[in-house]
Scaffold this active site. Structure first.
Site, PDB file in Angstrom:
ATOM      1  N   GLU A  94       0.722  -1.309   0.106  1.00 25.08           N
ATOM      2  CA  GLU A  94      -0.213  -0.065  -0.029  1.00 25.08           C
ATOM      3  C   GLU A  94       0.825   1.314   0.185  1.00 25.08           C
ATOM      4  OE1 GLU A  94      -3.582  -0.471   2.264  1.00 25.08           O
ATOM      5  OE2 GLU A  94      -3.228   1.354   3.001  1.00 25.08           O
ATOM      6  N   ASP A  95       1.895   1.172   0.589  1.00 25.08           N
ATOM      7  CA  ASP A  95       2.881   2.543   0.940  1.00 25.08           C
ATOM      8  C   ASP A  95       4.083   2.718   0.595  1.00 25.08           C
ATOM      9  OD1 ASP A  95       0.436   3.653   2.414  1.00 25.08           O
ATOM     10  OD2 ASP A  95       1.364   2.768   4.330  1.00 25.08           O
TER      11      ASP A  95
END
Ligand code: ZN
Length: 204
Positions: A94-95
């Protein structure tokens, strides 16, 4: 399984050892639990190396996934290394620039699958992503439920102990939403659920 020895880049005092961390398509039996966890820590620390948490003190981002894995072990009593490794890696897709394929190649389909389950769909709006977490929570696998639960305990704890520079309403909104996600996960792990209640009740 491909196994490569640590290689040293040539050079003067600036030389650094970079360890290859290739594990093959599925988790190899020779990859012990300890090796898997250390490899996950090494990988996540490298991927999150330039990131900081939003809260006060802007602590290094890697503290968060370590806290989530520790919460699972310490409070939740979880000993399964696949679940703990997925907790360490849970925010990498996600990051960071980590991909699901990379996680599968490095850690096997089990770990990669759990991380995929707890990764938000980037094509959705922020509001839709938050609603999707509530809607999907009851359908997650047990390991993914555990990671999600520990993640919410740690995030709400952080808002309490290291509050981000948000207006009060936004902090309240986050805790209310986290509570909805946790409600959808009830029955997963009573110790983690009690820990969440303790932190969220103190907060509100
Ligand atoms: Zn997280």
């Amino acid at each position: 399984m491909r196994r490569r020895n640590a290689s040293r880049t040539s050079g003067g005092s600036g030389a650094r050892v970079r360890y290859a961390i290739e594990a093959g398509p599925t988790r190899d039996a020779s990859l012990t639990d300890t090796n898997l966890l250390l490899k996950a820590l090494y990988f996540a620390a490298d991927k999150h190396r330039d990131q900081r948490r939003k809260g006060a003190g802007a602590i290094p981002y890697i503290n968060h996934p370590i806290a989530v894995a520790h919460m699972l072990s310490d409070v939740g009593g979880i000993t399964d290394a696949t679940t703990l490794a997925a907790a360490i890696l849970h925010d990498t897709v996600e990051d960071t620039d980590a991909t699901p394929e990379e996680l599968e190649r490095q850690f096997g389909a089990g770990v990669a699958g759990i991380v995929a389950e707890v990764t938000d769909d980037p094509t959705l709006t922020r509001a839709a992503r938050k609603q999707a977490q509530i809607d999907h929570a009851p359908r997650l696998s047990k390991p993914a439920m555990l990671v999600k639960l520990a993640d919410k305990v740690c995030n709400v704890t952080d808002i309490l102990e290291r509050p981000p520079d948000w207006p009060q309403w936004r902090k309240d909104e986050y805790v209310r939403w986290a509570r909805e996600v946790v409600e959808a996960l009830r029955g997963t792990n009573s110790a983690l659920e009690s820990k969440f209640d303790e932190v969220a009740d103190w907060r509100e």
